[in-house]
Design an enzyme around this catalytic site. Structure first.
Site, mmCIF file in Angstrom:
data_model
loop_
_atom_site.group_PDB
_atom_site.id
_atom_site.type_symbol
_atom_site.label_atom_id
_atom_site.label_comp_id
_atom_site.label_asym_id
_atom_site.label_seq_id
_atom_site.Cartn_x
_atom_site.Cartn_y
_atom_site.Cartn_z
ATOM 1 N N LEU A 9 -6.164 20.438 -3.305
ATOM 2 C CA LEU A 9 -5.463 21.713 -3.508
ATOM 3 C C LEU A 9 -4.516 22.002 -2.346
ATOM 4 C CD1 LEU A 9 -8.254 24.024 -4.962
ATOM 5 C CD2 LEU A 9 -6.924 22.193 -6.045
ATOM 6 N N ARG A 16 -1.430 33.648 6.256
ATOM 7 C CA ARG A 16 -1.797 33.976 7.633
ATOM 8 C C ARG A 16 -1.099 33.086 8.670
ATOM 9 N NH1 ARG A 16 -7.972 33.733 6.133
ATOM 10 N NH2 ARG A 16 -7.011 32.688 4.360
ATOM 11 N N LYS A 23 1.710 25.597 4.334
ATOM 12 C CA LYS A 23 0.613 25.421 5.289
ATOM 13 C C LYS A 23 0.183 23.971 5.466
ATOM 14 C CE LYS A 23 -3.629 26.785 4.349
ATOM 15 N NZ LYS A 23 -4.774 27.716 4.190
ATOM 16 N N THR A 79 -8.273 29.150 -6.205
ATOM 17 C CA THR A 79 -8.662 27.736 -6.144
ATOM 18 C C THR A 79 -9.203 27.229 -7.483
ATOM 19 O OG1 THR A 79 -10.759 28.514 -5.170
ATOM 20 C CG2 THR A 79 -9.109 27.648 -3.654
ATOM 21 N N LYS A 350 20.500 3.986 27.084
ATOM 22 C CA LYS A 350 20.631 4.361 25.687
ATOM 23 C C LYS A 350 21.229 3.187 24.945
ATOM 24 C CE LYS A 350 24.040 5.541 23.628
ATOM 25 N NZ LYS A 350 25.335 6.027 23.129
ATOM 26 N N ALA A 379 22.668 0.770 42.720
ATOM 27 C CA ALA A 379 22.463 2.220 42.636
ATOM 28 C C ALA A 379 23.711 2.917 42.121
ATOM 29 C CB ALA A 379 22.103 2.759 44.011
HETATM 30 C C1 UD1 Z 1 -11.804 28.623 0.623
HETATM 31 C C2 UD1 Z 1 -13.087 28.884 -0.160
HETATM 32 C C3 UD1 Z 1 -14.172 29.278 0.813
HETATM 33 C C4 UD1 Z 1 -14.374 28.157 1.826
HETATM 34 C C5 UD1 Z 1 -13.049 27.785 2.530
HETATM 35 C C6 UD1 Z 1 -13.233 26.495 3.285
HETATM 36 C C7 UD1 Z 1 -12.479 29.659 -2.392
HETATM 37 C C8 UD1 Z 1 -12.357 30.852 -3.283
HETATM 38 N N1 UD1 Z 1 -12.858 29.904 -1.128
HETATM 39 O O1 UD1 Z 1 -11.398 29.828 1.236
HETATM 40 O O2 UD1 Z 1 -15.380 29.482 0.129
HETATM 41 O O3 UD1 Z 1 -15.330 28.548 2.790
HETATM 42 O O4 UD1 Z 1 -12.003 27.574 1.562
HETATM 43 O O5 UD1 Z 1 -12.125 26.172 4.042
HETATM 44 O O6 UD1 Z 1 -12.251 28.564 -2.841
HETATM 45 N N2 UD1 Z 1 -4.973 26.858 -3.040
HETATM 46 C C9 UD1 Z 1 -4.234 26.491 -4.158
HETATM 47 N N3 UD1 Z 1 -3.962 27.432 -5.104
HETATM 48 C C10 UD1 Z 1 -4.384 28.707 -4.987
HETATM 49 C C11 UD1 Z 1 -5.129 29.065 -3.852
HETATM 50 C C12 UD1 Z 1 -5.422 28.122 -2.905
HETATM 51 O O7 UD1 Z 1 -3.847 25.334 -4.302
HETATM 52 O O8 UD1 Z 1 -4.085 29.486 -5.897
HETATM 53 C C13 UD1 Z 1 -5.254 25.835 -2.011
HETATM 54 C C14 UD1 Z 1 -4.681 26.198 -0.661
HETATM 55 O O9 UD1 Z 1 -3.377 25.642 -0.495
HETATM 56 C C15 UD1 Z 1 -5.679 25.583 0.301
HETATM 57 C C16 UD1 Z 1 -6.977 25.561 -0.484
HETATM 58 O O10 UD1 Z 1 -6.648 25.755 -1.833
HETATM 59 O O11 UD1 Z 1 -5.324 24.257 0.657
HETATM 60 C C17 UD1 Z 1 -7.944 26.642 -0.031
HETATM 61 O O12 UD1 Z 1 -7.334 27.912 -0.171
HETATM 62 P P1 UD1 Z 1 -7.449 29.019 0.960
HETATM 63 O O13 UD1 Z 1 -6.647 30.185 0.537
HETATM 64 O O14 UD1 Z 1 -7.180 28.441 2.280
HETATM 65 O O15 UD1 Z 1 -9.001 29.406 0.818
HETATM 66 P P2 UD1 Z 1 -9.952 30.037 1.903
HETATM 67 O O16 UD1 Z 1 -9.730 31.485 1.952
HETATM 68 O O17 UD1 Z 1 -9.875 29.282 3.152
HETATM 69 CA CA CA Z 2 -8.551 27.633 3.910
#
Ligand code: UD1
Ligand code: CA
Length: 453
Positions: A9, A16, A23, A79, A350, A379
């Site tokens: 994902l 943030r 990211k 996610t 270079k 030199a």
């Molecule tokens: C998530 C988990 C959390 C876990 C943590 C570990 C969920 C709901 N929460 O939280 O339980 O402890 O990761 O690091 O899964 N992403 C997508 N599409 C979306 C949202 C997110 O592809 O719609 C991807 C983001 O790019 C990222 C990953 O999923 O790479 C995780 O998303 P992020 O928003 O970082 O989740 P956390 O709040 O860290």
């Molecule tokens: Ca995360």
């Protein structure tokens, strides 16, 4: 062995981070976060990966390239929704699905192995990776019952004050039985007021259907997720330590790991000593028995055995066996230094080819130049390679002796064994053995046999 389908994902915005860069493309030790996840998959022998992209999709695709397939999640709806987008692109072959997050760079291939092995032997519908960490804030908590069995995952925002005390976090890495994943995702409902679908809710759902869920507890380090610049810095320092450890295990001495910076993929031979405040970046390869630093910066550099580089930088260039560079020299892109060469204090090179046993000391500039073997560059020598419009080449043949403060007006050729006088301005070729002096320089005689050795 059954094939595992991996879904990574990487569609989230990473709010943030407060960044224009997606990211998962923020670098840690010279490589984007997502590179490490895909690299771990590769080393775990998992070749079939789908990356879910969304925010900055084109840039992610471009950076990752052809090693993965891509699926677009048009809106970041959580996610669970992201995995749902990938499902139609997975062969409906019943093989298990490994889900990983692109922002957890420290996960290792060994742990992926252990997770897949546990999933297989336990026969569970889902096997998740967790860790007990000193500071669980920001992570989803793994909630267990009195017998220690996993009950559910609760996101921090939804935790009761009791659940918030739980130190076991969800790492965001899971193996699912494919059918179970398909069913659980179809049943998913929004997990928060913003209408996001949490992948984590599939765990509770499966358990509610009397399906078995297992958990593998990994080290706290491996599960670090990057959501902020602070976490990026934390991941960088953990990864750096890991890369340095690998070098030390291979026989490299690192005087001060705290001030030694290496990128992933850097290679260093045994018995090389790296002194403090040194940077080995990009695709740098250093040979055995070298002395690097203090204060060396190597970027995409190829360095032979027994080389010394002190307080100098080498960028996109090569330094041959037994040569010394510095202190205080700069080798710019396109510089290829031969064997047993001395590049001295305050030299800048270079696009320079330098032959074996040649000496370039004290405040010289050599640009767009081919220097032969056993040449002495006095030199303050300067190749005047730029006429204001174009760059011109200088050739200095074997055994030439360039006197101090010689200006070489390119294009120009200094013949084999030729000599230039101190302070001369040479604007015409000097034939082999010629001695050229003055401003502009004139050939006044030819070197005798004994001078030529
Ligand atoms: C998530 C988990 C959390 C876990 C943590 C570990 C969920 C709901 N929460 O939280 O339980 O402890 O990761 O690091 O899964 N992403 C997508 N599409 C979306 C949202 C997110 O592809 O719609 C991807 C983001 O790019 C990222 C990953 O999923 O790479 C995780 O998303 P992020 O928003 O970082 O989740 P956390 O709040 O860290
Ligand atoms: Ca995360």
């Amino acid at each position: 062995m059954e094939q595992v389908h991996a879904v990574v994902l990487a569609a989230g915005k990473g709010k943030r981070m407060r960044s224009d860069l997606p990211k998962v493309l923020h670098p840690v030790c010279g490589q984007p976060l997502i590179f490490y996840v895909l690299d771990a998959l590769h080393h775990a022998g998992i070749s079939s990966s789908i990356v879910v992209v969304g925010h900055g999709a084109d840039r992610v695709r471009e950076a990752v390239g052809a090693q993965a397939r891509y699926v677009e999640q048009a809106e970041p709806r959580g996610t669970g929704h992201a995995v749902l987008m990938a499902l139609p692109h997975l062969p409906d072959d019943g093989n298990p699905v490994l889900v990983l997050y692109g922002d957890t760079p420290l996960l290792t291939a060994e742990t992926i192995h252990a997770l897949t092995a546990l999933h297989r032997t336990s026969g569970s519908a889902a096997t998740l990776l967790s860790a007990r960490v000193p500071d669980p804030s920001g992570y989803g908590r793994v909630i267990r019952d009195g017998d220690g069995r996993v009950r559910k995952i609760v996101e921090e925002a939804d935790c009761s004050s009791e659940e918030r005390q739980v130190m076991e976090i969800n790492a965001g890495t899971y193996m699912f039985r494919q059918q179970a994943l398909r069913e659980a995702l179809r049943a998913l409902t929004p997990g928060n007021a913003q209408g996001e679908y949490y992948l984590t809710d599939t765990i509770g759902w499966l358990l509610g259907r009397e399906q078995q869920v297992s958990a593998l507890v990994a080290s706290a380090e491996e599960t670090v997720g990057v959501n902020s610049r602070q976490e990026l810095a934390a991941a960088e320092s953990l990864m750096r330590r890991r890369l340095l450890d690998r070098l030390m295990e291979g026989g490299v001495t690192i005087i001060d790991p705290v001030t030694t910076y290496v990128h992933a993929g850097v290679q260093v031979g045994p018995d090389t000593v790296i002194h403090p405040q040194s940077y080995l970046e990009g695709a740098t390869a250093v040979g055995a028995r070298c002395t690097i630093g203090p204060q060396a910066r190597l970027v995409d550099a190829t360095v032979g055995d027994g080389v010394t580089i002190v307080a100098s930088s080498v960028e996109r260039g090569a330094v041959g066996e037994g040569s010394t560079v510095g202190p205080y020299s700069r080798l710019r892109p396109g510089t290829r230094v031969g064997r047993f060469v001395e590049i001295g204090n305050f030299a800048e090179l270079k696009n320079a080819e330098v032959g074996d046993h040649t000496k370039v000391h004290h405040m010289s500039y050599l640009g767009d130049v081919t220097v032969g073997a056993r040449v002495n560059i006095g030199a303050g020598t300067v190749t005047c390679n730029y006429d204001g419009t174009r760059k011109h080449h200088t050739d200095i043949e074997d055994e030439a002796f360039i006197g101090s403060d010689t200006m070489l007006i390119a294009p120009i050729r200094i013949g084999k064994g030729a000599v230039t006088g101190a302070g001369s301005v040479v604007n015409k070729d000097v034939p082999p053995g010629g001695v050229a002096v003055g401003v502009p320089a004139r050939v006044i005689r030819y070197v005798t046999a004994e001078r030529r050795r």
